[in-house]
Motif scaffolding. Structure first.
Motif, PDB file in Angstrom:
ATOM      1  N   TRP A 114     -11.567  20.403 -86.569  1.00 30.29           N
ATOM      2  CA  TRP A 114     -11.651  20.573 -88.019  1.00 30.29           C
ATOM      3  C   TRP A 114     -13.039  20.252 -88.565  1.00 30.29           C
ATOM      4  N   LYS A 115     -13.565  19.067 -88.260  1.00 32.80           N
ATOM      5  CA  LYS A 115     -14.817  18.694 -88.907  1.00 32.80           C
ATOM      6  C   LYS A 115     -15.987  19.494 -88.354  1.00 32.80           C
ATOM      7  N   GLU A 116     -15.909  19.867 -87.068  1.00 33.56           N
ATOM      8  CA  GLU A 116     -16.965  20.713 -86.518  1.00 33.56           C
ATOM      9  C   GLU A 116     -16.967  22.081 -87.209  1.00 33.56           C
ATOM     10  N   ALA A 172      -7.125  22.243 -85.837  1.00 40.51           N
ATOM     11  CA  ALA A 172      -6.930  20.861 -86.280  1.00 40.51           C
ATOM     12  C   ALA A 172      -7.859  19.917 -85.520  1.00 40.51           C
ATOM     13  N   LEU A 173      -7.988  20.126 -84.216  1.00 44.61           N
ATOM     14  CA  LEU A 173      -8.844  19.246 -83.415  1.00 44.61           C
ATOM     15  C   LEU A 173     -10.314  19.396 -83.798  1.00 44.61           C
ATOM     16  N   LEU A 183     -23.837  17.808 -83.176  1.00 42.92           N
ATOM     17  CA  LEU A 183     -22.511  18.424 -83.051  1.00 42.92           C
ATOM     18  C   LEU A 183     -22.664  19.773 -82.348  1.00 42.92           C
ATOM     19  N   LYS A 191     -15.828  22.745 -90.119  1.00 43.09           N
ATOM     20  CA  LYS A 191     -16.210  22.560 -91.520  1.00 43.09           C
ATOM     21  C   LYS A 191     -17.736  22.503 -91.660  1.00 43.09           C
ATOM     22  N   VAL A 192     -18.385  21.700 -90.816  1.00 43.02           N
ATOM     23  CA  VAL A 192     -19.852  21.637 -90.870  1.00 43.02           C
ATOM     24  C   VAL A 192     -20.445  22.988 -90.513  1.00 43.02           C
ATOM     25  N   ALA A 205     -19.281  25.857 -91.107  1.00 39.78           N
ATOM     26  CA  ALA A 205     -19.167  26.768 -92.233  1.00 39.78           C
ATOM     27  C   ALA A 205     -20.088  26.357 -93.382  1.00 39.78           C
TER      28      ALA A 205
END
Lengths: 458, 264
Positions: free
Chosen positions: A157-159, A154-155, A175, A161-162, A164
């Motif tokens: 998440w966006k890292e 959850a923490l 990042l 996502k990018v 992947a």
């Protein structure tokens, strides 16, 4: 309802925890195309479990978990190192780590079982899992590790996502992509360790990949996919663990895999957008329409050659045009006749006035396209029939209007045959349908002047 | 914070990059002026994409350094926007166009934070700039190639950078997208931004760009299109393989990597 038994409660809790965690992590492994990495890490954990047992001399969970985690990480490091510093490619490195570590693990397992008391170690349950053997201590440890995993996902998440989707872009933003990669691998190892007792090293990859692959079928949002995958994982975990707890000697791993695979199969077949059943039905609808349009067109051309659309055409003649089997022809004919586009007399067929109109439309598209190809692409006229066979089923009214405009409302195709059914009704190029069916000998359209190359048709 | 007017947007010094023993860029010195539309042109395998990636620090050079407006890339990260090749990602990823564009803002959202409504609004504005606002919620695999390219451009625009590095933005796009990109490039230039784009179509270099870098493993020429983009330089860029250079480099690199020398 009876209160759940002590064992059943453990089993349920363990399987749910594993299903959720595996489902969440599996999405990232799947989208990064690292499904096999999870498999290698799981197999690599086996010698760690054995080592943990040998060193601690007990089967209390913590040493075994630590051993499994350490061995899994060593396996992951081997893969990374092999890819970076040798010429071994990633797939080979994964295969090597998987088989070598697992082989060593089996050797150690055999050795342990020959030790005095080794038979009671219960280490063999780490191969295929035995959820019924879970004790509350195990479940607690699983819950703690899983909570850590889920919080970290959850923490970051966006890292993740990018990472992947577009690793290089993430790195260009500054990042921490390398650290995200390491984190993901650590999390995968943790999930593997969490699932060892329940599912076993051999099949644990299925708790990662199968729910994720199933969830992917139903949604186009990463968040939804992850949630769905967690749900599917939990459901499969519960179903598998309960089955295994109630069927004697059935290991939990295979039972969970079967349950998850059932969801996957249903998803692959029936998911709204991607389901194979819908794709197959769509395909069938199109194929059916093409077959019917071809039949209309064949009737039109035979009538055109005869100079008479009123006479019946025999089934064998129609089957001969493009090698259509009798049942297929009957299917198409049945449907067209129910739409009142053709008339049947025994096996013989002919176009109704509406059918002739419709058939003329198909032929019109065909001949317009042929003309377009010869004029605009300057293809020789003997090269244009086959592409037109496909385009006649695909062109819509707008495209036809555009073709007419581009070609200046032509009247004849490149082979000199008339293009029927012009935009203005009643013009000469439209085939006459004045005759009532049955009265064709007198009222049918005029014969086509036979001054064209008969080998290239229509 | 504004860069001095005369400071080069990009300064590359003595840059050499190799993948395993294959040299890709050899001893490249390069100064690119700010506020221009700059094309990087060269044959396949000339190292064009690698040059962009080396500037962005995505590949590690063997030697050399790169400065962006006088500072190392790590200090200028927020000044640089990157548009990778469209084929470099899996477009079947479960996400929407708006979501991809929002990724352009991830660098300034900060660790452990989620994009807010404000970020989504910024992303939407970027989609408007490339004419893709109607497709914001569309799953990215359902976009055409040109639309996907415009989503990538919008993602870079969301970064609000001074320098844009684009890897083949015109590759395989439809006419609408081509016009949209051209308008965008002009707007960026008018706003004083610098654009460096790998470009494949020699026919359009002089129409689309005002500065050109000719590259074939080493730098062949670098200057305003009017002066640099001529037959002689093109011949030097595209004519013949640099056999001697390649072999020398391979020998040198193989010496440094004894483990791999068995292959030679």
């Amino acid at each position: 309802m009876d209160p759940l038994s002590f064992t059943a409660r453990n089993v349920l809790a363990g399987a749910t925890i594993l299903g959720v965690t595996g489902g969440v992590l599996g999405c990232f492994a799947l989208l990064r195309r690292q499904s096999l990495l999870g498999d290698a890490l799981a197999h690599a954990a086996l010698p760690g479990v054995c080592l943990g047992f040998l060193i601690s001399g007990s089967k209390s969970p913590i040493p075994l978990f630590l051993g499994a985690m350490a061995a899994g990480l060593v396996g992951a490091l081997f893969i990374v190192a092999a890819v970076r510093w040798s010429r071994v490619k990633e797939d080979s490195a994964i295969g090597i780590v998987l088989s070598v570590f697992f082989g060593v693990g089996i050797v150690m397992l055999t050795y342990i079982q020959r030790l005095p008391g080794g038979n009671q170690s219960g280490l063999d349950k780490y191969l295929f899992g035995q959820a019924a053997a879970l004790v509350p201590e195990d479940v607690q440890l699983m819950a703690i590790l899983s909570t850590i995993v889920l919080v970290l996902v959850a923490l970051a998440w966006k890292e993740l996502k990018v990472l992947a989707f577009d690793r290089d872009f993430g790195a260009s933003l500054g990042l921490p992509m390398r650290r995200a990669e390491i984190l993901l691998t650590l999390l995968l190892v943790t999930v593997v360790v969490v699932g060892l007792q329940t599912v076993g090293v051999v099949l644990i990859v299925a708790t990662l990949i199968t729910p994720a692959a199933a969830a992917r079928q139903w949604t186009e949002r990463l968040g939804v996919m992850v949630a769905l995958s967690a749900g599917i994982g939990a459901a499969a975990g519960i179903a598998g663990a309960m089955t295994s707890a109630s069927v004697p000697r059935l290991p939990t791993g295979p039972a969970i895999v079967v349950a998850a695979s059932a969801v996957l199969v249903v998803s692959l077949l029936l998911a709204p957008q991607r389901g194979l059943v819908w794709a197959w039905l769509r395909e069938r609808r199109v194929t059916g329409r093409i077959r019917r349009e071809n039949l209309l067109k064949d009737l039109y051309r035979i009538g055109e050659d005869r100079g008479d659309w009123g006479r019946f055409v025999s089934a064998p003649q129609l089957m001969g045009v493009r090698g259509v089997s009798a049942p297929r022809l009957a299917t198409s004919a049945g449907r067209l006749s129910s739409q009142a586009l053709i008339e049947r007399r025994g096996d013989d067929l002919r176009l109704t006035p509406e059918g002739l109109d419709r058939a003329a439309g198909v032929v019109r598209k065909h001949r317009l396209w042929e003309l377009y190809l010869t004029r605009r692409l300057e293809l020789p006229s003997d090269h244009v029939h086959r592409p037109a066979e496909a385009m006649e089923h695909a062109l819509d009214a707008t495209a036809v209007a555009e073709l007419e405009r581009l070609l200046g409302n032509p009247t004849h195709d490149p082979h000199g045959r008339p293009i029927p059914g012009g935009s203005k009704p009643g013009v000469a190029s439209k085939p006459g349908v004045a005759s009532k069916p049955g009265d064709a000998a007198n009222g049918g359209p005029q014969p086509v002047p036979d001054d064209v190359d008969r080998e290239v048709r229509p | 914070m504004n860069p001095p007017a005369n400071e080069p947007a990009i300064e590359v010094h003595d840059l050499t990059v190799a993948y395993h023993t294959q040299p890709v860029l050899w001893d490249v010195d390069l100064e690119l002026p700010p506020g221009r539309l700059i094309a990087i042109v060269g044959p396949n395998g000339a190292g064009k994409s690698t040059l962009l990636k080396a500037i962005l620090g995505l590949v590690k050079p063997i030697t050399g350094w790169v400065k962006i407006f006088g500072q190392p890339y790590a200090k200028r990260r927020s000044w640089v926007g990157y548009v990778p090749q469209r084929e470099s990602v899996d477009w079947d990823f479960p996400t929407s166009a708006l979501d991809v564009v929002t990724m352009g803002l991830y660098g300034r959202i900060g660790w452990f934070r989620r994009p807010s409504k404000k970020h989504r609004e910024l992303a939407r504005e970027s989609l408007v700039k490339v004419g893709m606002e109607d497709y914001a919620e569309r799953q990215i695999s359902q976009l055409s190639g040109g639309q996907q390219q415009r989503v990538f451009l919008a993602r870079a625009l969301a970064q609000d950078a001074r320098l844009y590095l684009m890897d083949e933005p015109f590759a395989g796009v439809d006419a609408t997208t081509e016009r949209a990109i051209l308008t965008l490039l002009q707007e960026l230039k008018d706003a004083g931004r610098t654009v460096v784009a790998v470009h494949h179509d020699l026919q359009t270099v002089s129409d689309y760009f005002d500065h050109v870098v000719l590259l074939n493993m080493r730098l062949v020429a670098n200057g305003p299109v009017a002066e640099t983009f001529n037959a002689e330089n093109l011949q030097r860029t595209y004519g013949g393989k640099l056999t001697v250079l390649t072999q020398a480099a391979e020998t040198l690199l193989a010496d440094r990597r004894p483990a791999a020398s068995g292959d030679h």
